[in-house]
Write an enzyme that holds these catalytic residues in place. Structure first.
Site, short mmCIF file in Angstrom:
data_model
loop_
_atom_site.label_atom_id
_atom_site.label_comp_id
_atom_site.label_asym_id
_atom_site.label_seq_id
_atom_site.Cartn_x
_atom_site.Cartn_y
_atom_site.Cartn_z
CB SER A 144 20.24 10.45 24.04
OG SER A 144 19.07 10.26 24.55
CE1 TYR A 157 17.38 13.35 20.09
CE2 TYR A 157 17.33 11.82 21.96
CZ TYR A 157 17.80 12.93 21.04
OH TYR A 157 18.58 13.66 22.01
#
Length: 252
Positions: A144, A157
């Protein structure tokens, strides 16, 4: 263009019942691979059956990847259905948003189990198989932008995706000598349900979009080409890389 062909290859894509994973699975099949979709959705078989057309072959396996017994069974079932394994894409993931001081630890545990531990265990199972057969293989993790940045209001996250990037490098260090290429893609800001809260926040949406040189958020289709490349012979000397697919966001 045979160097980019995946004809005859057998691939598992986790979290591929919809969203980014589904498009990745489609891309692999378009390049010639047989693909097993592993997802928690109860109708994974139906999704795979609907996608099996035009010479493309999909299988579906329903599993809860936060349950380690279910995960192992899903891996074994996938390999059995396809008769082997050449490619693993660890895409399954979840998001937990909120202020760091307010996030419950059970939500942290659940996210880390899916985003990080499941990726490691699936890689471990695939790595053992690939080492044993002595024909190499390809593993692609989904990292990510938050593998590079800390993000905002998504501490679990960010922690998990930073770890996914390091896991990718560590596995590459151990397995590249066996001909197993372990890489990761790092999607930028994608127009998917995972980012609904961001997209619906006018101020944050504008702030993010202004930083993207491509002047738009990404779509699941934007990931196909890079993943196919990493899973093909064209990327046989690419290992331990974290490749941004972000419209230029990191360079801004």
């Amino acid at each position: 263009m045979d160097i980019f062909s995946l004809s005859g290859k057998k691939a598992i894509v986790t979290g591929a019942g919809g969203g980014l994973g589904n498009k990745i699975a489609q891309g692999l099949a378009e390049a010639g691979a047989v693909v097993t979709i592993v997802d928690r959705l109860a109708n994974t078989d139906e999704i795979a059956a609907e996608m099996t057309k035009d010479g493309r072959i999909f299988y579906g396996v329903t599993a809860d990847l936060t349950d380690r017994i279910s995960l192992k069974k899903s891996f074994e079932e996938s390999v059995e259905k396809m008769g082997g394994l050449d490619i693993l894409v660890n895409n399954a993931g979840m998001q937990v948003r909120g202020h760091a001081e307010d996030i419950p630890l059970d939500k942290w545990d659940q996210l880390i189990e899916l985003n990080l531990t499941a990726a490691f265990e699936m890689s471990q199972l695939a790595g053992r198989l690939m080492i044993e057969k002595k024909e190499g293989g390809k593993i692609v993790n989904v990292a990510s932008m938050l593998s590079f940045f800390g993000g905002l209001n998504c501490c679990p996250y960010a922690a998990s995706k930073g770890a996914v990037a390091q896991l990718t490098k560590a596995l590459s260090n151990e397995w590249a000598g066996y001909g197993i290429n372990v890489n990761a893609i790092a999607p930028g800001y994608m127009d998917t349900p995972l980012n609904t809260k961001l997209i619906n926040d006018p101020e944050r949406y504008k702030e993010i979009t202004l930083r993207i040189p491509a002047h738009r958020w990404g779509t699941p289709d934007d990931l196909k080409g890079t993943v196919v490349f990493l899973c093909s012979h064209a990327a046989d000397y690419v290992s331990g890389a974290i490749i941004p697919i972000d419209g230029g966001y990191l360079g801004r």
